[in-house]
Design an enzyme around this catalytic site. Structure first.
Site, PDB file in Angstrom:
ATOM      1  N   GLN A   1      -5.121   3.531  -6.977  1.00  0.00           N
ATOM      2  CA  GLN A   1      -6.285   3.658  -6.099  1.00  0.00           C
ATOM      3  C   GLN A   1      -7.222   4.729  -6.660  1.00  0.00           C
ATOM      4  O   GLN A   1      -6.780   5.729  -7.217  1.00  0.00           O
ATOM      5  CB  GLN A   1      -5.802   4.059  -4.697  1.00  0.00           C
TER       6      GLN A   1
ATOM      7  N   HIS B   1      30.785  24.695   0.660  1.00  0.00           N
ATOM      8  CA  HIS B   1      31.892  25.151   1.510  1.00  0.00           C
ATOM      9  C   HIS B   1      31.455  25.651   2.876  1.00  0.00           C
ATOM     10  O   HIS B   1      30.452  26.320   3.016  1.00  0.00           O
ATOM     11  CB  HIS B   1      32.734  26.267   0.870  1.00  0.00           C
TER      12      HIS B   1
ATOM     13  N   LEU C   1       0.852  -1.196   0.000  1.00  0.00           N
ATOM     14  CA  LEU C   1       0.000   0.000   0.000  1.00  0.00           C
ATOM     15  C   LEU C   1       0.885   1.243   0.000  1.00  0.00           C
ATOM     16  O   LEU C   1       1.517   1.572   1.010  1.00  0.00           O
ATOM     17  CB  LEU C   1      -0.899  -0.007   1.233  1.00  0.00           C
TER      18      LEU C   1
ATOM     19  N   GLY D   1      -2.445   1.403  16.363  1.00  0.00           N
ATOM     20  CA  GLY D   1      -3.507   0.426  16.526  1.00  0.00           C
ATOM     21  C   GLY D   1      -3.019  -0.621  17.512  1.00  0.00           C
ATOM     22  O   GLY D   1      -1.993  -1.260  17.277  1.00  0.00           O
TER      23      GLY D   1
ATOM     24  N   ALA E   1      -0.065   4.415  -1.529  1.00  0.00           N
ATOM     25  CA  ALA E   1      -0.850   5.476  -2.167  1.00  0.00           C
ATOM     26  C   ALA E   1      -0.981   6.748  -1.332  1.00  0.00           C
ATOM     27  O   ALA E   1      -1.419   7.771  -1.832  1.00  0.00           O
ATOM     28  CB  ALA E   1      -2.262   4.938  -2.474  1.00  0.00           C
TER      29      ALA E   1
ATOM     30  N   ASN F   1      -0.246  -2.907  15.889  1.00  0.00           N
ATOM     31  CA  ASN F   1      -0.393  -3.370  14.517  1.00  0.00           C
ATOM     32  C   ASN F   1       0.788  -2.851  13.696  1.00  0.00           C
ATOM     33  O   ASN F   1       0.957  -1.651  13.523  1.00  0.00           O
ATOM     34  CB  ASN F   1      -1.729  -2.836  13.964  1.00  0.00           C
TER      35      ASN F   1
ATOM     36  N   ARG G   1      17.119  42.745   5.290  1.00  0.00           N
ATOM     37  CA  ARG G   1      17.907  43.922   4.948  1.00  0.00           C
ATOM     38  C   ARG G   1      18.539  44.403   6.241  1.00  0.00           C
ATOM     39  O   ARG G   1      17.818  44.791   7.166  1.00  0.00           O
ATOM     40  CB  ARG G   1      17.024  45.036   4.378  1.00  0.00           C
TER      41      ARG G   1
END
Lengths: 409, 409, 409
Positions: free
Chosen positions: A74, A305, A6, A130, A8, A155, A398
């Site tokens: 998808q 540099h 997966l 999860g 996407a 999970n 500035r």
């Protein structure tokens, strides 16, 4: 046996790194997350279906010539469940499913033994994941980001499933955030079937936050072995496990300390210093008196540099003006704070800058720890950047200078 | 024969160097002033009484295991005379007395020949010292800081005395500034007794002002001999008389020019540059592309990258952000001015920063010549420091940046 | 045969480089423009009359002991014609005339074959030059800076003439800008006589603008051959065609990439980096972690530490504070703009700073691309210079710092 990856999603919490690439293409230890996954999967399966959507062309470009791999796009609906459903008409009856934006070390053979299995990882603080409740290796419950987790097993985003999951997915609705979620389907599956918990033993990360990229990078760099094939000029000192690819060049009087990877086309030095846990992707340049430490420098970026880049992730095609310096530590030694989707989040003790692609800095630019710089931005000379810069921004200052005629001095 | 060393004073003109240590512990050529004194005295006497008060625990900690040495704590009344009186009940009848905050080169044997003697030093500008009038080696008068000095011989702070001095001290009052002064007692002694002037031939300094520390450091470094015991990595070039102690390390491709001392636990480089008259005390770090010249860096201080420290004294436990730069020279080439107890005083042509302990600087910090920075201060990234910073100060700046959207550029 | 070299002009478009020297003394590839010219002329002629006026003493000082050379001072009237006329009573009947502020590669023998000849150079954009119309090698017309050039051949400032030119010059008036111009006389000459066009085949430049100095420098550096006579310390790496004169020193661990010239008395390093197309004139110093690229550093100038000078021309006796950095590239990659006599002129893609003599910069000074800094100016620490600085200016800034007491932090 097939596999579905997966890949996407938008990876929003990893902005600006995901502004121009899907999260699975973020390089870790010298190659995209997806490369790491494919290395674990390719020998185990017949076909790999990569589900793409966000910045899909970048994934297709990288893997299009690879045997076994097919790309499936998808549709309009977002979510990991919808992503999985995209593969319905293509895969074998049984298949592996892997989130394309995780990185892990375990061999997946164990999964193949079971009809239904979910990879689980033991973590210290499971609240943002999860959380799975497991009894005798069988998963009996699954809660998304619970306030009071009932276990410290989460999970891990690796599944062994069969086509039954498609039936479930077709029959569930969208989540509150309007996506079709794989976990909603899994919740049903574990009620109906014997779904095994396969405990991952090695390193695992879902790379949920920018500094997780650096943590995973560090972990995998610790595994590399010295292999020097590039051109090494006079008086270069290389210590430890350093990979210098063919076509890379380390110029005179530089010092390299491993573990580090210097990829093809890159030039280091002369008189440069590469410190441990650095990856210089293809065609980068780190020049005179510059030092890079614990950082990932993506391809075509130039640090010519007198610059220091520490504990940072720098996108592609950036160009650093002379004496661009990153700070990576707070005076009070507390964790560096980073803005993640509008919230200040504590990261780690040492964190530099997280930069998108095509950024140019002028000379003498300073970055405070944990600052994010969006792609295509220009940072004017001598600016001190202490807050995030959005993409496509030109920042400059500035100085108010005082002019006096020097007469008779 | 015993010796009394007066080490109780506050050393106010040497702030911030004396904020956390008594002046006798300021390191010169790699060791405290008091070490230099003890080297001259230890073999000549049976007992050494060190009179302590201000930050006494630091002196006791350093010398507590040293044979012959005892510590006596001065009471409430301040002053060198009171300090001396503290030893009354401890010393032999005859004894040497030495100010603990002077540094000198002469052997003191000459003093032992006389019952009463005062060390004298010929100087160019005696106005700020105790001036002695000497006739046939006999001291006939003593004036404190006279406007029109009658000689160019000054009181060098080294005395051969006997217990008669205690009788005198007990009978004199306090000076205008409320202290019991040794010179008030000496004025009486020279009227009553034959007090010899012992002329010091070698280097002598009372380290009255911060840059005197660097002058004395330079003088004693010119006497050292090359002695390299630390670990020296590849392509390191070491020129001249350099002491690198065991446990110190000079990393690859660095350059060291003596005279210089690098003490145990210190790390130099890689790619660092140590120039003459530098002392790196224990556990210091001078890293990549950093340069230190004519400076004393006290223990545990880190100068990790792209910094320049010249003609400076840096306290303990400081941490310099990348690209911290000291200026040490005025455009007009006139002597650098320094604030000493509220007055602007001309110092020397090249003088950098005088810094206390535990100071942290951010990246890209600049210090103007002769600036003093008090202990525990934090200097924010990119600040230009052109005036003294008091201790415990957090200094920072906010740049006014201009943000423009880059559209169609 | 004699030669006349016109070296009296002010070279205003090359300010500040011409503030203290006439344009013919600007060094290119290690020696003044006039040296380059003399090398082409000396063997061909008996006497060389150098016409001087502006800063004449500098030209006389350099060439006064040279055989064949005499100096003639131009009177009140300005202009190349008047300059030429100055030599009227000195030269042979036939003579070469050369503008003293051009640089060219061709041998001039070809010119001697003709009684009257003008050197011509083919250029892409002739609009800002004197354009010649040539037919069968004969010059038939001459137009000064024509809007619509009739050829791409321009007057190269090299002439074979005879005394007739003096007659013409004496009879023409002054130009609009009040000068007696050589081209006004040439216009008459080509009508009356057969004036040959001698086409220059090699490099030619009239060094009309500051960056032309760098272009010519680059061209002539590409011709040099490696010749290393100076002292080279340990671990120095020298690549390519580098001239290091006797009396110059390259200190330890430095890296030099040719083509480059390091002249007598100069010191490079330790740990310095000299890149291609750099010339360090006599007694310059480029120290630790400094990098010079594509630049001319005139004599006695010091760049001691942590500085970067790219694509720049730096005058004599300048002193750069630590971490003085030149920018040499715009974010938008368009040509750097430079003020030339009040107008913004596009120069080249990479251009640094154009600096006069005796300039001092403080620490951490930044220069934007194409900025000009007049002689004797002082640039205070930490200033970002993004516009031209007039000579004799002291520029500085005062940071607004915020001070907070650190209590209980």
């Amino acid at each position: 046996m097939d596999a579905i990856i997966l890949a996407a999603g938008k990876g929003e919490r990893l902005r600006p790194l995901t502004e121009n690439r899907p999260k699975p293409l973020i390089p870790i230890a010298g190659k995209p997350i997806l490369d790491h996954i494919l290395e674990r999967v390719e020998s185990l399966v017949d076909n790999i279906y990569i589900i793409v959507k966000y910045k899909k062309e970048k994934i297709i470009e990288r893997y299009k010539d690879r045997e076994k791999i097919e790309f499936l796009e998808q549709g309009e609906i977002d979510g990991t469940g919808e992503a999985l459903l995209t593969a319905k008409d293509y895969v074998d009856k049984e298949f592996l499913v892997i989130n394309g934006d995780i990185i892990f070390e375990d061999n997946l053979e164990e999964f193949l033994k079971f009809k239904y299995a979910i990879g689980v990882k033991e973590v210290e603080d499971p609240k943002n994941y999860g959380v799975l409740v497991v009894k005798n290796d069988k998963i009996i419950d699954l809660e998304e980001k619970p306030e009071n987790p009932r276990s410290n097993l989460i999970n891990a985003g690796i599944y062994k499933l069969d086509s039954k999951i498609f039936d479930i997915l077709e029959n569930i609705g969208l989540s509150e955030r309007g996506e079709k979620e794989i976990t909603d389907a899994l919740k049903i599956l574990i009620k109906e079937k014997d779904v095994k918990a396969v405990k991952l033993k090695g390193f695992w990360s879902d790379i949920g936050l920018p500094w997780h990229v650096l943590e995973a990078n560090k972990y995998f760099l610790d595994k590399i072995k010295r292999d020097i094939r590039g051109e090494i000029e006079e008086n270069v000192v290389i210590k430890g496990d350093v990979i210098i690819e063919e076509g890379a060049k380390v110029r005179a009087n530089s010092v390299i300390e491993g573990p580090a990877i210097i990829k093809s086309g890159s030039v280091v030095g002369p008189l440069a210093y590469i410190r441990p846990y650095t990856v210089l992707m293809e065609n980068t340049f780190v020049g005179n008196s510059s030092e890079v430490k614990g950082s990932i420098i993506m391809k075509n970026t130039k640090i010519p540099h007198l610059s220091y880049v520490g504990d940072s992730i720098i996108g592609e095609n950036c160009n650093f003006g002379c004496n661009t310096i990153t700070a990576n530590l707070r005076f009070d030694d507390r964790p560096v704070k980073v803005n993640i989707k509008g919230k200040r989040v504590e990261s780690v003790r040492k964190l530099g800058v997280i930069m998108g692609d095509n950024v140019k800095t002028g000379i003498q630019v300073s970055f405070m720890p944990g600052v994010k710089v969006g792609s295509n931005s220009w940072i004017g000379a001598s600016c001190l950047i202490d807050k995030d810069i959005e993409r496509d921004t030109f920042v400059y200052k500035r100085d108010s200078l005082i002019f006096k005629k020097r007469v008779g001095e």
